[in-house]
Design a protein around this motif. Structure first.
Motif, PDB file in Angstrom:
ATOM      1  N   LEU A   2       3.964  16.250  -9.234  1.00 48.14           N
ATOM      2  CA  LEU A   2       4.908  15.217  -9.047  1.00 48.14           C
ATOM      3  C   LEU A   2       5.205  15.159  -7.877  1.00 48.14           C
ATOM      4  O   LEU A   2       5.357  13.946  -7.356  1.00 48.14           O
ATOM      5  CB  LEU A   2       6.135  15.343 -10.238  1.00 48.14           C
ATOM      6  N   ASP A   3       5.486  16.129  -7.143  1.00 48.61           N
ATOM      7  CA  ASP A   3       6.061  16.036  -5.563  1.00 48.61           C
ATOM      8  C   ASP A   3       4.946  15.226  -4.812  1.00 48.61           C
ATOM      9  O   ASP A   3       5.364  14.288  -4.290  1.00 48.61           O
ATOM     10  CB  ASP A   3       6.357  17.346  -5.017  1.00 48.61           C
ATOM     11  N   CYS A   4       3.697  15.476  -5.067  1.00 49.86           N
ATOM     12  CA  CYS A   4       2.493  15.071  -4.340  1.00 49.86           C
ATOM     13  C   CYS A   4       2.252  13.728  -4.515  1.00 49.86           C
ATOM     14  O   CYS A   4       2.112  12.724  -3.941  1.00 49.86           O
ATOM     15  CB  CYS A   4       1.270  15.908  -4.468  1.00 49.86           C
ATOM     16  N   ILE A   5       2.331  13.282  -6.126  1.00 50.97           N
ATOM     17  CA  ILE A   5       1.764  12.010  -6.512  1.00 50.97           C
ATOM     18  C   ILE A   5       3.242  11.028  -6.081  1.00 50.97           C
ATOM     19  O   ILE A   5       2.791  10.133  -5.575  1.00 50.97           O
ATOM     20  CB  ILE A   5       1.710  11.807  -7.829  1.00 50.97           C
ATOM     21  N   LEU A   6       4.331  11.389  -6.186  1.00 48.31           N
ATOM     22  CA  LEU A   6       5.664  10.615  -6.234  1.00 48.31           C
ATOM     23  C   LEU A   6       5.888  10.390  -4.784  1.00 48.31           C
ATOM     24  O   LEU A   6       6.543   9.330  -4.475  1.00 48.31           O
ATOM     25  CB  LEU A   6       6.342  10.859  -7.234  1.00 48.31           C
ATOM     26  N   ALA A   7       5.757  11.416  -4.012  1.00 46.73           N
ATOM     27  CA  ALA A   7       6.630  11.451  -2.596  1.00 46.73           C
ATOM     28  C   ALA A   7       5.850  11.713  -1.750  1.00 46.73           C
ATOM     29  O   ALA A   7       6.073  11.807  -0.488  1.00 46.73           O
ATOM     30  CB  ALA A   7       7.742  12.330  -2.743  1.00 46.73           C
ATOM     31  N   GLY A   8       4.294  12.056  -1.916  1.00 47.00           N
ATOM     32  CA  GLY A   8       3.366  12.533  -0.877  1.00 47.00           C
ATOM     33  C   GLY A   8       3.096  11.339   0.355  1.00 47.00           C
ATOM     34  O   GLY A   8       3.483  11.846   1.618  1.00 47.00           O
ATOM     35  N   GLY A   9       2.571  10.337  -0.217  1.00 46.10           N
ATOM     36  CA  GLY A   9       2.371   9.399   0.987  1.00 46.10           C
ATOM     37  C   GLY A   9       0.962   9.798   1.462  1.00 46.10           C
ATOM     38  O   GLY A   9       0.386  10.606   1.132  1.00 46.10           O
ATOM     39  N   ASP A  10       0.432   8.886   2.432  1.00 43.67           N
ATOM     40  CA  ASP A  10      -0.831   8.847   3.004  1.00 43.67           C
ATOM     41  C   ASP A  10      -1.816   8.875   2.026  1.00 43.67           C
ATOM     42  O   ASP A  10      -2.999   9.219   2.273  1.00 43.67           O
ATOM     43  CB  ASP A  10      -1.144  10.134   3.924  1.00 43.67           C
ATOM     44  N   ASP A  11      -1.579   7.750   1.075  1.00 38.01           N
ATOM     45  CA  ASP A  11      -2.491   7.868   0.246  1.00 38.01           C
ATOM     46  C   ASP A  11      -3.307   6.480   0.486  1.00 38.01           C
ATOM     47  O   ASP A  11      -4.698   6.629  -0.032  1.00 38.01           O
ATOM     48  CB  ASP A  11      -1.984   7.633  -1.395  1.00 38.01           C
ATOM     49  N   TYR A  12      -2.796   5.447   0.757  1.00 34.55           N
ATOM     50  CA  TYR A  12      -3.416   4.036   0.948  1.00 34.55           C
ATOM     51  C   TYR A  12      -3.858   3.384  -0.213  1.00 34.55           C
ATOM     52  O   TYR A  12      -5.200   3.012  -0.161  1.00 34.55           O
ATOM     53  CB  TYR A  12      -4.244   4.336   2.205  1.00 34.55           C
ATOM     54  N   GLU A  13      -3.512   3.712  -1.290  1.00 32.20           N
ATOM     55  CA  GLU A  13      -3.826   3.044  -2.553  1.00 32.20           C
ATOM     56  C   GLU A  13      -2.932   1.939  -2.452  1.00 32.20           C
ATOM     57  O   GLU A  13      -1.945   1.705  -1.865  1.00 32.20           O
ATOM     58  CB  GLU A  13      -3.619   4.114  -3.678  1.00 32.20           C
ATOM     59  N   LEU A  14      -3.428   1.035  -3.524  1.00 27.54           N
ATOM     60  CA  LEU A  14      -2.513   0.003  -3.616  1.00 27.54           C
ATOM     61  C   LEU A  14      -1.687   0.004  -5.077  1.00 27.54           C
ATOM     62  O   LEU A  14      -1.969   0.429  -5.929  1.00 27.54           O
ATOM     63  CB  LEU A  14      -3.450  -1.434  -3.772  1.00 27.54           C
ATOM     64  N   LEU A  15      -0.405  -0.645  -4.613  1.00 33.26           N
ATOM     65  CA  LEU A  15       0.588  -0.608  -5.909  1.00 33.26           C
ATOM     66  C   LEU A  15       0.687  -2.037  -5.954  1.00 33.26           C
ATOM     67  O   LEU A  15       1.297  -2.557  -5.076  1.00 33.26           O
ATOM     68  CB  LEU A  15       1.835   0.330  -5.465  1.00 33.26           C
ATOM     69  N   PHE A  16       0.410  -2.474  -7.192  1.00 29.90           N
ATOM     70  CA  PHE A  16       0.740  -3.916  -7.364  1.00 29.90           C
ATOM     71  C   PHE A  16       1.246  -4.302  -8.849  1.00 29.90           C
ATOM     72  O   PHE A  16       1.272  -3.757  -9.720  1.00 29.90           O
ATOM     73  CB  PHE A  16      -0.617  -4.744  -7.082  1.00 29.90           C
TER      74      PHE A  16
ATOM     75  N   ASP B 115       0.797  -1.099   0.176  1.00 30.14           N
ATOM     76  CA  ASP B 115      -0.173   0.017   0.010  1.00 30.14           C
ATOM     77  C   ASP B 115       1.095   1.470   0.089  1.00 30.14           C
ATOM     78  O   ASP B 115       1.829   1.103   0.668  1.00 30.14           O
ATOM     79  CB  ASP B 115      -0.871  -0.017   1.276  1.00 30.14           C
ATOM     80  N   VAL B 116       0.347   2.367  -0.730  1.00 34.59           N
ATOM     81  CA  VAL B 116       1.180   3.604  -0.881  1.00 34.59           C
ATOM     82  C   VAL B 116       0.751   4.476   0.672  1.00 34.59           C
ATOM     83  O   VAL B 116      -0.178   5.012   0.465  1.00 34.59           O
ATOM     84  CB  VAL B 116       0.684   4.182  -2.019  1.00 34.59           C
ATOM     85  N   SER B 117       1.726   4.536   1.467  1.00 33.77           N
ATOM     86  CA  SER B 117       1.526   5.104   2.681  1.00 33.77           C
ATOM     87  C   SER B 117       2.604   6.013   3.046  1.00 33.77           C
ATOM     88  O   SER B 117       2.463   7.157   3.525  1.00 33.77           O
ATOM     89  CB  SER B 117       1.561   4.120   3.966  1.00 33.77           C
ATOM     90  N   ASP B 118       4.016   5.750   2.439  1.00 29.03           N
ATOM     91  CA  ASP B 118       5.118   6.512   2.706  1.00 29.03           C
ATOM     92  C   ASP B 118       5.681   7.231   1.259  1.00 29.03           C
ATOM     93  O   ASP B 118       6.632   8.030   1.359  1.00 29.03           O
ATOM     94  CB  ASP B 118       6.298   5.812   3.124  1.00 29.03           C
ATOM     95  N   GLY B 119       4.827   7.322   0.084  1.00 29.83           N
ATOM     96  CA  GLY B 119       5.192   7.895  -0.834  1.00 29.83           C
ATOM     97  C   GLY B 119       5.304   6.923  -1.975  1.00 29.83           C
ATOM     98  O   GLY B 119       5.840   5.713  -1.685  1.00 29.83           O
ATOM     99  N   LEU B 120       4.665   6.920  -2.984  1.00 36.49           N
ATOM    100  CA  LEU B 120       4.674   5.784  -4.363  1.00 36.49           C
ATOM    101  C   LEU B 120       6.035   5.326  -4.560  1.00 36.49           C
ATOM    102  O   LEU B 120       6.312   4.118  -4.803  1.00 36.49           O
ATOM    103  CB  LEU B 120       4.270   6.614  -5.535  1.00 36.49           C
ATOM    104  N   LEU B 121       7.036   6.436  -4.877  1.00 39.37           N
ATOM    105  CA  LEU B 121       8.246   5.906  -5.172  1.00 39.37           C
ATOM    106  C   LEU B 121       9.224   4.993  -4.101  1.00 39.37           C
ATOM    107  O   LEU B 121       9.864   3.986  -4.341  1.00 39.37           O
ATOM    108  CB  LEU B 121       9.319   7.024  -5.556  1.00 39.37           C
ATOM    109  N   GLY B 122       9.036   5.625  -2.742  1.00 41.10           N
ATOM    110  CA  GLY B 122       9.355   4.988  -1.757  1.00 41.10           C
ATOM    111  C   GLY B 122       8.819   3.522  -1.297  1.00 41.10           C
ATOM    112  O   GLY B 122       9.701   2.435  -1.205  1.00 41.10           O
ATOM    113  N   ASP B 123       7.605   3.304  -1.455  1.00 39.86           N
ATOM    114  CA  ASP B 123       7.015   1.933  -1.278  1.00 39.86           C
ATOM    115  C   ASP B 123       7.113   1.197  -2.485  1.00 39.86           C
ATOM    116  O   ASP B 123       7.460  -0.054  -2.317  1.00 39.86           O
ATOM    117  CB  ASP B 123       5.486   2.328  -1.211  1.00 39.86           C
ATOM    118  N   LEU B 124       7.414   1.814  -3.825  1.00 37.59           N
ATOM    119  CA  LEU B 124       7.793   0.870  -4.892  1.00 37.59           C
ATOM    120  C   LEU B 124       9.149   0.394  -4.599  1.00 37.59           C
ATOM    121  O   LEU B 124       9.395  -0.995  -5.289  1.00 37.59           O
ATOM    122  CB  LEU B 124       7.858   1.633  -6.048  1.00 37.59           C
ATOM    123  N   GLY B 125      10.157   1.136  -4.136  1.00 33.71           N
ATOM    124  CA  GLY B 125      11.509   0.614  -3.869  1.00 33.71           C
ATOM    125  C   GLY B 125      11.265  -0.464  -2.962  1.00 33.71           C
ATOM    126  O   GLY B 125      12.336  -1.498  -2.986  1.00 33.71           O
TER     127      GLY B 125
END
Length: 262
Positions: A185-199, A143-153
């Motif tokens: 891009l700052d908000c989407i890639l590094a924002g966090g607290d989205d709680y969407e799923l990355l899969f 889940d995307v909680s800490d930022g999309l790029l960080g969680d993808l990492g």
């Protein structure tokens, strides 16, 4: 937040415990807190089964338990070379609301935009149904909680793979669409607290993923591809392997629980 962690594993909520420390008894606050907590619990058939209430500085500790059929749990370690990379919803709205609270947006948000993005930040919708639907379909999830790029990492490291991600394929909400490219891009890639799923899923499952999104009334966006070369590469252009990619330097960092936020 806890339900989102279960969703990322493909688990169905079962029960939770609550540890509540209060500096004083405030019945009005407790009524509102209990109503919000139990309404969400009822929505997901998740029963309060115990915990503790004590005096002291305000602290709320929740542990949620769920279940998933043996061998069907979604892990971070299953992404395979060639898999599609997907994200649900429109990440970034929670961070936009936070920046509005901080007063760092110029120009600021309209009242309508602020109320909508504030809702995304304060009352995120855990993607439990999506997580359950991804059993046997997704090869990895988080889940995307800490930022999309960080969680993808986290997924890339655990799966020992790399990825290419198209900035042009990222879903953009109407509120973010009005902001500058850098702010967006700052908000989407590094924002966090989205709680969407990355899969991730095999390319052969694109039709099934689209069908699942339609069934849930949820936008599912294909934003990249898993590659053998370690690390993450960002580019401009459509998702795929075409030669028209324009590489973009990765200048974004996500939330670090021990060093502070992005």
């Amino acid at each position: 937040v806890n339900l989102s962690d279960l969703a990322a594993c493909g688990a169905a909520p079962v029960a939770f415990t609550l540890a509540l420390t209060l500096p004083r008894v405030d019945e009005a606050w407790l009524r509102g807190f209990a109503r919000g907590l139990l309404d969400l619990a009822d929505e997901h058939d998740c029963e309060l089964i115990g915990g503790d209430t004590t005096a002291g500085p305000l602290a709320i500790g929740i542990t949620v338990m769920g279940e998933v059929p043996a061998g069907q749990a979604l892990l971070r370690s299953g992404a395979q070379v060639g898999d599609d990379l997907w994200v649900s919803g429109c990440p970034g709205e929670a961070r936009l609301a936070l920046e509005a609270f901080r007063g760092s947006l110029h120009p600021g948000l309209s009242t309508e935009a602020f109320e909508a993005t504030r809702l995304a930040m304060e009352r995120p919708d855990p993607r439990v149904a999506l997580g359950v639907g991804l059993r046997g379909l997704a090869t990895a999830a988080i889940d995307v909680s800490d930022g999309l790029l960080g969680d993808l990492g986290h997924v890339l490291r655990r799966s020992r793979v790399g990825a290419a991600l198209s900035l042009d394929a990222l879903p953009v909400s109407p509120w973010l669409a009005t902001r500058s490219s850098d702010e967006r891009l700052d908000c989407i890639l590094a924002g966090g607290d989205d709680y969407e799923l990355l899969f991730t899923t095999p390319p052969a499952q694109r039709e099934r993923v689209a069908q699942l999104g339609a069934e849930l009334g949820l936008v599912l966006s294909r934003i990249g591809q898993i590659e053998a070369e370690p690390g993450l590469r960002l580019w401009r252009g459509a998702v795929g392997t075409g030669e028209d990619r324009q590489a973009v330097p990765n200048r974004w960092s996500s939330f670090d629980h021990f060093k502070g936020g992005a």
